[in-house]
Design an enzyme around this catalytic site. Structure first.
Site, PDB file in Angstrom:
ATOM      1  N   LYS A  83       7.055  -0.234   8.731  1.00 54.52           N
ATOM      2  CA  LYS A  83       6.663   0.860   8.184  1.00 54.52           C
ATOM      3  C   LYS A  83       5.711   1.140   9.273  1.00 54.52           C
ATOM      4  CE  LYS A  83       5.141   1.564   3.126  1.00 54.52           C
ATOM      5  NZ  LYS A  83       3.641   0.725   2.537  1.00 54.52           N
TER       6      LYS A  83
HETATM    7  O1  G3P Z   1       3.510   2.342  -1.343  1.00 54.65           O
HETATM    8  C1  G3P Z   1       2.496   3.179  -1.234  1.00 54.65           C
HETATM    9  C2  G3P Z   1       0.969   2.626  -1.800  1.00 54.65           C
HETATM   10  O2  G3P Z   1       0.643   1.668  -2.065  1.00 54.65           O
HETATM   11  C3  G3P Z   1       0.266   4.044  -1.964  1.00 54.65           C
HETATM   12  O3  G3P Z   1      -0.300   3.862  -3.005  1.00 54.65           O
HETATM   13  O4  G3P Z   1      -1.686   4.278  -5.084  1.00 54.65           O
HETATM   14  O5  G3P Z   1      -3.008   3.884  -2.895  1.00 54.65           O
HETATM   15  O6  G3P Z   1      -1.844   6.027  -3.851  1.00 54.65           O
HETATM   16  P1  G3P Z   1      -1.602   4.521  -3.158  1.00 54.65           P
END
Ligand code: G3P
Length: 216
Positions: A83
């Site tokens: 990533k």
């Molecule tokens: O895959 C990306 C994700 O982990 C981000 O999620 O909920 O932290 O915006 P969030």
């Protein structure tokens, strides 16, 4: 649309993987920090459970540093995907890693323009962050639809992962729009599994059966 788990919790992955719908896993530094374990150990354990792409994120912000970290992470297992954040340095790293046959997932994507750059630089996946777009009072599903349309129109060889998922509804919408994959936190997967009418129906079947047994 495939379903990935968006978590670094090995027990959650083990439990959900048995149900057969998990095709891969994505992790990020925030998710790993919650586990209080060595990242390499976590990745080794996940690759032993899941057959499919496992995203591991770099922490360096300069291209040479990202590439160096990526090589080490990729050496853990052939299914590791790196990533890389969508920055100018990130695009350089994606391009270099493509020449080394190391698969990348361009992360922190918030627009179709960013997704197009990542695909052209050689990313195997792009991860638009739907929930975080909505948090800014913008409409994430139109961003996703733009990416799906542009990639299809130009036949780009790059898969779209709907990320930063906040609800079961968002998963269904991502599937309807044509994302290749949604990466979903365990809590949302639990919400997708359970429905109150399923519980009520099960309870009614049980009671009816038990009543009928008494009169036999
Ligand atoms: O895959 C990306 C994700 O982990 C981000 O999620 O909920 O932290 O915006 P969030």
């Amino acid at each position: 649309m495939q379903l990935f788990m968006d978590t670094a919790n090995v027990e959650e992955i083990r439990r959900m993987y048995e149900m057969g719908f998990v095709s891969g896993v994505t992790t990020n530094p925030s998710l790993v920090a919650r586990e209080k374990q060595d990242y390499t150990d976590i990745l080794r354990q996940i690759t032993a459970i899941v057959e499919g792409p496992i995203s591991a994120e770099v922490l360096k912000e300069d291209a040479p540093g990202m590439v160096e970290e990526a090589r080490k992470l990729a050496a853990i297992h052939p299914n590791i995907v790196i990533k890389i954040p969508l920055t100018a340095e990130g695009l350089k790293a994606i391009h270099q890693l493509k020449t080394e046959n190391i698969a990348t997932n361009a992360t922190l994507i918030f627009s179709a323009a960013q997704a197009l750059l990542a695909a052209r630089a050689g990313a195997r996946f792009v991860s638009p962050f739907l929930g975080r777009v909505d948090d800014m009072s913008n409409e994430s599903l139109s961003v996703l639809a733009d990416i799906v349309d542009v990639f299809a129109l130009h036949d780009l060889n790059c898969q779209i992962i709907a990320a930063s998922i906040r609800s079961p509804w968002q998963v269904v919408e991502a599937a309807r729009i044509g994302a290749d994959i949604a990466t979903v936190p365990t809590k949302i997967l639990e919400q997708m599994i359970h429905h109150p009418l399923t519980d009520i129906g099960l309870e009614r079947f049980r009671k009816d059966w038990e009543e009928a047994q008494k009169s036999l």
